[in-house]
Design a protein around this motif. Sequence first.
Motif, mmCIF file in Angstrom:
data_model
loop_
_atom_site.group_PDB
_atom_site.id
_atom_site.type_symbol
_atom_site.label_atom_id
_atom_site.label_comp_id
_atom_site.label_asym_id
_atom_site.label_seq_id
_atom_site.Cartn_x
_atom_site.Cartn_y
_atom_site.Cartn_z
ATOM 1 N N ILE A 2 -0.444 32.062 4.192
ATOM 2 C CA ILE A 2 -0.673 30.799 3.488
ATOM 3 C C ILE A 2 -0.321 30.945 2.016
ATOM 4 C CG2 ILE A 2 -2.545 30.228 5.090
ATOM 5 C CD1 ILE A 2 -4.495 30.754 2.749
ATOM 6 N N GLN A 3 -0.007 29.801 1.411
ATOM 7 C CA GLN A 3 0.221 29.738 -0.029
ATOM 8 C C GLN A 3 -0.886 28.880 -0.628
ATOM 9 O OE1 GLN A 3 4.175 28.157 -0.475
ATOM 10 N NE2 GLN A 3 5.168 30.121 -0.075
ATOM 11 N N LYS A 4 -1.308 29.227 -1.826
ATOM 12 C CA LYS A 4 -2.404 28.483 -2.454
ATOM 13 C C LYS A 4 -2.125 28.266 -3.926
ATOM 14 C CE LYS A 4 -4.956 32.794 -3.238
ATOM 15 N NZ LYS A 4 -6.119 33.601 -2.876
ATOM 16 N N ASN A 5 -2.658 27.173 -4.414
ATOM 17 C CA ASN A 5 -2.578 26.875 -5.842
ATOM 18 C C ASN A 5 -3.952 26.377 -6.271
ATOM 19 O OD1 ASN A 5 -1.374 26.442 -8.432
ATOM 20 N ND2 ASN A 5 -1.325 24.250 -7.971
ATOM 21 N N ILE A 6 -4.592 27.126 -7.168
ATOM 22 C CA ILE A 6 -5.961 26.805 -7.575
ATOM 23 C C ILE A 6 -5.968 26.292 -9.005
ATOM 24 C CG2 ILE A 6 -8.265 27.761 -7.953
ATOM 25 C CD1 ILE A 6 -7.658 29.816 -5.787
ATOM 26 N N VAL A 7 -6.547 25.114 -9.183
ATOM 27 C CA VAL A 7 -6.624 24.503 -10.510
ATOM 28 C C VAL A 7 -8.092 24.221 -10.837
ATOM 29 C CG1 VAL A 7 -5.957 22.561 -11.964
ATOM 30 C CG2 VAL A 7 -4.359 23.432 -10.228
ATOM 31 N N GLU A 78 -10.040 31.339 3.584
ATOM 32 C CA GLU A 78 -9.033 32.378 3.391
ATOM 33 C C GLU A 78 -8.409 32.293 2.006
ATOM 34 O OE1 GLU A 78 -4.769 33.854 5.376
ATOM 35 O OE2 GLU A 78 -6.130 32.563 6.519
ATOM 36 N N ALA A 79 -8.153 31.062 1.541
ATOM 37 C CA ALA A 79 -7.526 30.867 0.232
ATOM 38 C C ALA A 79 -8.439 31.308 -0.911
ATOM 39 C CB ALA A 79 -7.141 29.397 0.060
#
Length: 357
Positions: A2-7, A78-79
């Motif tokens: 998976i790919q994640k982007n956390i803001v 998971e992220a």
Amino acid sequence: MIQKNIVKQPKSIVEVTVTVPWSDLQSLWDQTLQKMADDIEISGFRKGQAPANLVEQQLGQRLQDEVLKTAMPNFLIEALKGTDIIPIDYPKYDLVSFVKGQQVQFKASVTNRPTVTVGNYKTIKAQRPAIKPVTDEEVQKVIDDLFKRWKARQPVSTATQNTPGQAGSINFQGGQAPINGQANEPDDVFAKAMGATSLVDLKTKVRKDLEGNVSYNNELDYEEAILQEVEKITTVELPEILIQDELNRMLVSLQRRVADMGLLLEDYLKSQGKTLEQIKTEWRGQAEKNVRMELGLAEIARQENVSITDAELQAEIDKIQDAKVKQQFASQEPKLHLRHALRQTRTLDLLKKMVGG
């Protein structure tokens, strides 16, 4: 993978965008399809025996919804692995795109456990309030109130003799005692009906009860003074959800007090000329202080390594007499709340020792 982007956003809000390749989702899709196919009836086939492509076509959006209901929470967990994000509320999910055979992308909004900073709590100063002595007038008022209620229940005729009460708490219900023409002021007969051996004994018991209440309330006031000092040295950006939770708790408390008066909350608000939203607006400042106080105390507990063992937790649960209430602690969430409450209480006791109380 998976790919994640956390803001990270203000007020401890965190937005997580997660992109999941089909290879990571396919097994869950197939398992869900098989499970749902067992209950699908398609003309020309026995129940649960229709080809997968026909079942999938008939299920349509239902299949995707069922898959995502499981997939999104799992992939969010998971992220967040390896990050400093600890959600304190239920995530809000928003599906961005779903292309079977390619990928799924969704956004999840969570409230992160806020960063709490507490000043030098070991130097907190708090003054224990002076205990106000119980006066003869206060004792007499209780006696007079008890006598008034007792007398109203007595028959005019002579009743059966009561056995003098033993030492212990006051019998506020009273009993039937012989009275000759109804006494006009408290006497030994009345005192015996209240569970005392004489009027002098009853006054002693009443005074002891009042002194116990004064001492208890004095301790609460002292603890509140310490907690107010904790709140003053606690720095934290308060998540909105915690403020709203505290406001709801305060409203539930108000509702109980109003119910004790025999009123509905709606009727009480009308009598005050206020709406629920106006009350919440007025109380918001206090709610913020309460939350800051709670978070500050929890941070002190962390720094002091205060903990509640499983045995200590179970001992508290075992004290519960109501079987229905005790049964609630078979699940984890009530146990977590109780463990937290016990930890907070133990931390407050620790602070009282530091302050010198």
